[in-house]
Design a protein around this motif. Structure first.
Motif, short mmCIF file in Angstrom:
data_model
loop_
_atom_site.label_atom_id
_atom_site.label_comp_id
_atom_site.label_asym_id
_atom_site.label_seq_id
_atom_site.Cartn_x
_atom_site.Cartn_y
_atom_site.Cartn_z
N ILE A 166 42.22 38.55 34.31
CA ILE A 166 40.94 38.69 33.64
C ILE A 166 41.07 39.91 32.66
O ILE A 166 41.97 40.69 32.67
N HIS A 167 40.33 40.00 31.58
CA HIS A 167 40.08 41.17 30.84
C HIS A 167 39.08 41.91 31.24
O HIS A 167 37.71 41.28 31.30
N LEU A 168 39.24 43.46 31.47
CA LEU A 168 38.22 44.02 31.94
C LEU A 168 38.46 45.52 31.26
O LEU A 168 39.71 45.95 31.57
N ILE A 170 31.14 42.19 39.07
CA ILE A 170 31.64 42.53 40.29
C ILE A 170 30.67 43.07 41.31
O ILE A 170 29.64 43.81 40.79
N THR A 171 30.41 42.29 42.53
CA THR A 171 29.58 42.51 43.41
C THR A 171 29.98 43.82 44.69
O THR A 171 29.18 44.41 45.04
N LYS A 172 31.29 43.77 44.62
CA LYS A 172 31.96 45.06 45.48
C LYS A 172 33.49 45.12 45.17
O LYS A 172 34.11 44.21 44.60
N VAL A 173 33.67 46.42 45.16
CA VAL A 173 35.10 46.85 44.97
C VAL A 173 35.90 47.17 46.32
O VAL A 173 35.30 48.12 47.04
N ASN A 174 36.97 46.42 46.65
CA ASN A 174 37.70 46.55 47.69
C ASN A 174 39.07 47.35 47.75
O ASN A 174 39.32 47.38 46.42
N PRO A 175 39.69 47.87 48.73
CA PRO A 175 40.87 48.51 48.26
C PRO A 175 41.98 47.47 47.73
O PRO A 175 43.11 47.91 47.26
N ASP A 176 41.97 46.11 48.22
CA ASP A 176 42.98 45.32 47.43
C ASP A 176 42.22 44.17 46.44
O ASP A 176 42.81 43.31 46.41
N GLY A 177 41.15 44.50 45.82
CA GLY A 177 40.41 43.70 44.88
C GLY A 177 39.12 43.84 44.70
O GLY A 177 38.41 44.82 45.14
N ILE A 178 38.43 42.72 44.25
CA ILE A 178 36.99 42.75 43.86
C ILE A 178 36.39 41.59 44.42
O ILE A 178 37.13 40.33 44.49
N LEU A 179 35.11 41.50 44.80
CA LEU A 179 34.23 40.46 44.99
C LEU A 179 33.42 40.04 44.03
O LEU A 179 32.79 40.97 43.25
N VAL A 180 33.32 38.67 43.68
CA VAL A 180 32.81 38.31 42.50
C VAL A 180 31.98 36.92 43.16
O VAL A 180 32.19 36.44 44.04
N LEU A 183 37.61 50.15 38.12
CA LEU A 183 36.88 48.93 38.49
C LEU A 183 35.53 49.66 39.25
O LEU A 183 35.63 50.28 40.10
N GLU A 184 34.34 48.83 38.82
CA GLU A 184 33.16 49.34 39.30
C GLU A 184 32.14 48.20 39.88
O GLU A 184 31.98 47.14 39.14
N LYS A 185 31.12 48.53 40.73
CA LYS A 185 30.20 47.63 40.91
C LYS A 185 29.40 47.27 39.88
O LYS A 185 29.07 48.12 38.99
N ASN A 186 28.94 45.89 39.44
CA ASN A 186 27.97 45.64 38.59
C ASN A 186 28.64 45.61 37.17
O ASN A 186 28.03 44.92 36.09
#
Length: 289
Positions: free
Chosen positions: A225-227, A252-262, A282-285
């Motif tokens: 992804i590009h971000l 992004i709805t959540k940032v985890n230690p190993d990635g992100i939730l979308v 990386l940040e939420k929203n």
């Protein structure tokens, strides 16, 4: 019948070992490009005749013309140049990793996995001036494993090829093979893929995003992804069984230690695995698409 094996990577080696298993030996083994050190070492250990490397069509034609034993048949397993002059002098059979007439063209394994095919195949067909259009002499279908990568699917198909090629060739030599048509009207065609095509853009279809990530996780150019003006590789993914409400933007709805939730636009909840996500701010929203 005298056989020449040409191609790239481990393709000719697989054919060679299958021939050896049934007591056949080719008169020529050639690689268009020199492979990795590990694969080259296997050729040096397993192939008992001289290995030729680094050629395009004109040089290959000269190699074959200079042989004491002129081949009656060329088996091509992944040379990526167009055969033109060679077809005027030799019968050429080609290995194509798809169930022809479907998926004619480059990168069929990538597209099959991204498209969600549940079964897939590999074919041996006569090479003609039209790509992947000649009569089909052998074909094998397998089930596609879940969350399959290109590398895994290739390995499964190549094992089928290696297992059966020697016996197929014996039947071919004894004229026991009746080719089947490869009709143009039933053909499907795919586009060649480039590194930029690994970008995740199909956010209207979360299942496709999931399949694309898994397909490309074995490749030199994985999904990304590009971000934040950065290219962020995605090396794995999980998809929840349930679905959320559809959304107009992927954030992004959540940032985890190993990635992100979308959540994809069609409501699929995805965990995208990222190596060292802390390196990308990386940040939420944050909006992805």
């Amino acid at each position: 019948m005298k056989i020449a094996l040409v191609g790239n990577n481990d393709g000719p080696l697989r054919l060679y070992n299958s021939m050896k298993h049934v007591g056949l030996t080719p008169v020529f083994v050639g690689l268009q490009k020199e492979p990795s050190a590990a694969v080259l070492s296997r050729y040096e250990e397993e192939v008992e005749i001289e290995l030729n490397t680094n050629f395009q069509e004109e040089k290959l034609l000269k190699h074959l013309t200079a042989l004491n034993e002129r081949p009656d048949l060329i088996m091509n397993c992944f040379c990526n140049f167009k055969f033109v002059q060679l077809l005027d002098h030799y019968i050429v059979l080609n290995v194509h990793p798809s169930p022809l007439p479907l998926y004619r063209g480059r990168h069929p394994l990538h597209w099959a996995l991204i498209n969600g095919e549940q079964s897939f195949g590999i074919s041996i067909h006569e090479m003609t001036q039209d790509f992947d259009a000649g009569a089909i002499y052998w074909q094998k279908m397998i089930r596609v494993p879940k969350a399959c990568s290109v590398q895994l699917l290739r390995e499964r198909l190549m094992k089928e090829l290696e297992s059966d090629f020697g016996s197929f060739l014996k039947r071919y030599i004894h004229e026991e093979i009746i080719p089947i048509p490869n009709p143009r009207e039933k053909a499907t065609y795919i586009k060649r893929r480039y590194p930029a095509d690994s970008e995740l853009t199909e956010w209207n279809d979360g299942a496709m995003i999931y399949r694309k990530i898994h397909a490309l996780k074995s490749e030199d150019h994985p999904a990304f992804i590009h971000l934040n003006e950065q290219k962020i590789p995605i090396f794995d993914a999980e998809m929840s069984l349930g679905k959320a409400e559809t959304v107009s933007k992927v954030t992004i709805t959540k940032v985890n230690p190993d990635g992100i939730l979308v959540t994809s636009k069609d409501g699929r909840i995805l965990t995208l695995r990222i190596k060292h996500p802390e390196d990308y701010s990386l940040e939420k929203n944050q909006v992805i698409s």
